[in-house]
Design a protein around this motif. Structure first.
Motif, PDB file in Angstrom:
ATOM      1  N   HIS A   1      -7.968   3.102  -1.643  1.00 49.43           N
ATOM      2  CA  HIS A   1      -7.255   2.489  -2.177  1.00 49.43           C
ATOM      3  C   HIS A   1      -5.515   3.415  -2.141  1.00 49.43           C
ATOM      4  O   HIS A   1      -4.458   2.712  -1.723  1.00 49.43           O
TER       5      HIS A   1
ATOM      6  N   GLY B   1       0.314  -6.925  -3.566  1.00 51.41           N
ATOM      7  CA  GLY B   1       1.923  -6.068  -3.923  1.00 51.41           C
ATOM      8  C   GLY B   1       2.000  -5.171  -2.977  1.00 51.41           C
ATOM      9  O   GLY B   1       3.380  -5.202  -2.286  1.00 51.41           O
ATOM     10  N   TYR B   2       1.109  -4.623  -1.485  1.00 48.13           N
ATOM     11  CA  TYR B   2       0.720  -4.606  -0.769  1.00 48.13           C
ATOM     12  C   TYR B   2       1.347  -5.595   0.472  1.00 48.13           C
ATOM     13  O   TYR B   2       2.459  -5.126   1.232  1.00 48.13           O
TER      14      TYR B   2
ATOM     15  N   SER C   1       1.646  -0.911  -6.865  1.00 48.43           N
ATOM     16  CA  SER C   1       0.055  -1.228  -6.289  1.00 48.43           C
ATOM     17  C   SER C   1      -0.216   0.465  -6.100  1.00 48.43           C
ATOM     18  O   SER C   1      -1.538   0.520  -6.298  1.00 48.43           O
TER      19      SER C   1
ATOM     20  N   HIS D   1      -3.101  -8.071  -8.065  1.00 48.17           N
ATOM     21  CA  HIS D   1      -2.249  -7.377  -7.640  1.00 48.17           C
ATOM     22  C   HIS D   1      -2.404  -6.275  -7.070  1.00 48.17           C
ATOM     23  O   HIS D   1      -1.082  -6.132  -6.466  1.00 48.17           O
ATOM     24  N   LEU D   2      -3.713  -5.251  -6.680  1.00 46.91           N
ATOM     25  CA  LEU D   2      -3.044  -4.563  -5.422  1.00 46.91           C
ATOM     26  C   LEU D   2      -2.745  -4.800  -4.688  1.00 46.91           C
ATOM     27  O   LEU D   2      -2.423  -4.974  -3.416  1.00 46.91           O
TER      28      LEU D   2
ATOM     29  N   GLN E   1      -2.310   2.181   0.377  1.00 45.66           N
ATOM     30  CA  GLN E   1      -1.299   1.702  -0.300  1.00 45.66           C
ATOM     31  C   GLN E   1       0.082   2.975   0.092  1.00 45.66           C
ATOM     32  O   GLN E   1       1.162   2.382   0.473  1.00 45.66           O
TER      33      GLN E   1
END
Length: 745
Positions: free
Chosen positions: A436, A392-393, A420, A388-389, A440
């Protein structure tokens, strides 16, 4: 149309027979027998176990100097080009080591193993980054630059190679080739209209399923020779057992055309599947050390072998290589296939990682709707935070970057990236959390920039820079640290702070001195700061570090034009047109320069070719109108100016030229209307002001004419003699008007 290149259509056996009998100067030394297979049993590309082909020497015999099989199943991306380069580079290096060294990036992209011979390419942080720290994707146009570089290497080697005769190259099964080989051949054919190469291209079909660029190149630059299906037909399986025929088919990496071999293989799979699996396993073992096989034949055989796990690993390895090199068409294929050999329940991370390689390829190639659908599918399948991280990006980038300008949705992008960021802020490992979160927020900075919030974008980038500085070691994530400095420089430039932008670009060049894009940006800022010589040096450095890159040559030509070095500027624009003929601005700029130097015939050809590619291109229509004026064809000229302005209402040259025609036709109102529009676009152009003053004077509007003269006299580049003469007439208010207008381009 006269052409020196040939396009053969028909079955493999017929093509090989035709190539073997073709009466050309040179000989084939690539190890092919009459059935297209080398005697070493390593498949139809004619290479032995070391992956090297012919030695580059020539003699007066039949057949091409080099024949390469382009079937993508053999070696994946650049199957044909890689085989050719592996055959030619050793001889070229022996003759002149500087020649392959000048094309190191291109050569090592298509045949990495040649680094042992020619040395490594200049290292960039992108190339040095370990996979988990690689945060930059190559543009999809990079493979075009590689194709241009290999084309220029071939031209140079053909002029140096012994014998003096043209270098003859044959590429078979091109309709089965990867996008990279097909793109290369389209460029090679177009750029080899004349010169030392003779090219034969073979497709089994009529080319209907080829990319449009290659179809066009074949139609324009080759003679098509359809072959009778029966011509050169191979012997059938008479005298060979079913097992021998099946082994031969697998040894061809299942690309052979002999119907008896294929039938025997199909029968073996149906009757004795374990025996067929054993053949694939054996072939896979043979291929493990063959250069490039891990991108083509090796995963193909493992997919048909006994271990799903090994097949999945092979496809993931191929996908990793493809994403690192920018081979996006192949990346999509590996991603789709790799997903089939990865268990989403027991290999969740491996599954979504290979699946998102396919989505990355789709997004970069402009198929963003399909990419978005696949991302949504994955987000529905798993609740894994890493997925999902990442997605999402990725979806934010689709909304704010990859979609066409009219379809972008920055609000939706911001919502996706904020999700994210929330996930990243909760990451357990401190160092991973720092990376991270910064990565993001750098994506959010892009969205904010697109929303016009430049100060907020700059704040986010600087926040990330400070976080990585304090929470990571100096050797961790060096690539992303450099990306942040570069992004800060671009934002400062956008905020009107070019001195600070230049400082950032110089800082990132110090950290990553072999990455050409940084010099490109540095040069643009130097131009704004009034340092054309420094900008020229930056463009030159970028050109020296990159495969042929048309944007660099266009900007360099534009700068040289500003510096008054028109012949050099024309050479740069000509270089752009040679690399990418559809770059209309460069073509029009070249046409303008040639028109000024009275190269009328050259301009006619240049404009005709450009309008064939884009019949409504306004600057080229304007140049054609100028040619019509020189020929005394006022009606044709006016029609071209009207057509140009229908597409681009702000085109100053067309407005000024049409104003001159209106004046000559006795219509000062229309002339003034066009000149007013032109000056609305270029208010400080002294020639336009002179022309409007001229029309005002001709209409008896002496005060308006005088005002335009006074304004023009205060501008750089003004023709003071003509302006002062007209100003004197305005003061005297004679009965007759002046009779000279300035030409405005």
């Amino acid at each position: 149309m006269t052409t020196t290149h040939t396009w053969i259509t028909g079955p493999d056996a017929a093509a090989h027979a035709a190539l073997a009998l073709a009466p050309v100067t040179g000989h084939r030394s690539d190890g092919h027998g009459p059935d297209g297979h080398g005697p070493d049993g390593h498949g139809p590309d004619g290479h032995g176990p070391d992956g090297h082909g012919s030695d580059g020497h020539r003699s007066d015999r039949h057949g091409a100097d080099h024949t390469v099989d382009c079937h993508r199943r053999l070696r994946g991306p650049y199957t044909g080009v890689g085989a050719l380069v592996r055959a030619l580079v050793p001889a070229a290096h022996a003759a002149d080591p500087a020649l392959p060294r000048a094309h190191t990036i291109e050569i090592l992209t298509v045949a990495p193993e040649l680094h042992a011979l020619i040395g490594a390419a200049p290292a960039t942080l992108t190339a040095l980054a370990v996979p988990v720290e690689r945060t930059r994707l190559y543009a999809p146009t990079r493979t075009r630059r590689i194709a241009h570089g290999i084309t220029e290497f071939l031209h140079s080697w053909a002029r140096l190679a012994p014998g003096g005769a043209p270098l003859t190259l044959a590429f078979t099964r091109v309709d089965e080739a990867d996008h990279t080989d097909q793109e290369f051949l389209a460029i090679l054919l177009r750029r080899s209209r004349t010169g030392p190469l003779r090219i034969t291209v073979h497709t089994r079909g009529d080319g209907g399923d080829l990319p449009g660029e290659l179809r066009g190149a074949l139609a324009e630059h080759t003679r098509c020779t359809p072959l009778d299906v029966r011509a050169g037909t191979r012997p059938t399986g008479e005298g060979r057992s079913r097992d021998a025929l099946a082994r031969a088919f697998v040894a061809s990496d299942c690309t052979g055309e002999d119907p008896a071999e294929r039938e025997a293989y199909d029968a073996l799979r149906a009757a004795e599947p374990d025996a067929a699996v054993a053949l694939h396993e054996g072939r896979a073992a043979e291929l493990r050390e063959v250069p490039g096989a891990f991108l083509g034949a090796l995963p193909y055989h493992l997919e048909r072998g006994s271990s799903r796990g090994r097949a999945g690993e092979a496809l993931r390895e191929a996908a990793d290589f493809a994403v690192e090199r920018g081979f996006y068409h192949a990346l999509y294929d590996y991603g789709v296939r790799g997903r089939e050999f990865t268990d989403p329940r027991t290999e969740t991370v491996q599954y979504w990682q290979i699946a998102t390689k396919a989505t990355t390829a789709l997004a970069v190639l402009g198929q963003y709707e399909e990419a978005e659908d696949l991302y949504l599918d994955l987000r529905c399948m798993f609740d894994e935070p890493g997925l999902h991280l990442f997605t999402g990006y990725a979806m934010a980038m689709i909304y704010t970057r990859f979609r066409s300008a009219e379809n972008r949705d920055h609000r939706r992008a911001k919502a996706a990236i904020n999700g994210s960021i929330a996930l990243a802020s909760q990451w357990e490992d401190r160092e991973e959390r720092a990376f991270h979160l910064t990565f993001q927020q750098n994506g959010l900075a892009l969205v904010e920039m697109h929303l016009g919030n430049l100060d907020e974008a700059l704040r986010l980038v600087e926040l990330g820079m400070e976080r990585l500085r304090t929470e990571l070691g100096p050797d961790q994530h060096r690539l992303h640290k450099s990306v942040l400095v570069h992004n800060r420089g671009k934002l400062k430039d956008a905020l009107g702070r070019p001195e600070e932008a230049l400082a950032d670009f110089l800082k990132v060049i110090e950290a990553d001195p072999h990455y050409p894009d940084y010099y490109f940006d540095c040069a643009d800022v130097r131009r704004k700061l009034g340092d054309p010589r420094g900008a020229l040096a930056d463009y030159d450095r970028a050109i020296s570090l990159s495969p042929p890159f048309w944007e660099l040559h266009y900007n360099r030509g534009d700068l040289l034009l500003e510096m008054g070095r028109t012949e050099e500027a024309a050479a740069e624009f000509a270089r752009v047109v040679e690399l990418e003929p559809d770059q209309a601005e460069a073509r029009a700029s070249l046409a303008d320069l040639l028109l000024e130097s009275d190269g009328t015939d050259a301009v006619r050809a240049l404009v005709a070719d450009g309008l064939r590619l884009d019949p409504a291109q306004p600057r080229l229509l304007c140049v054609r109108g100028m040619l019509a004026l020189r020929d005394g064809e006022a009606d044709a000229a006016r029609a071209d100016f009207d057509a140009a302005l229908a597409t681009d209402t702000t085109l100053v040259g067309a407005l000024a030229a049409r104003a001159a025609l209106a004046h000559e036709a006795g219509d000062p109102a229309r002339a003034l209307a066009d000149l007013d529009r032109a000056l609305g676009q270029a208010p400080d152009d002294p020639d336009l002001l002179y022309n409007r003053a001229f029309v005002h004077a001709a209409a008896g509007s002496w005060d308006a004419a005088a005002r335009d003269c006074d304004r023009a006299l205060g501008l750089p580049g003004a023709d003071r003699g003509e302006l002062l003469a007209l100003r004197s007439r305005c003061a005297a208010r004679p009965d007759t008007a002046p009779d000279v207008l300035e030409e405005v381009s």
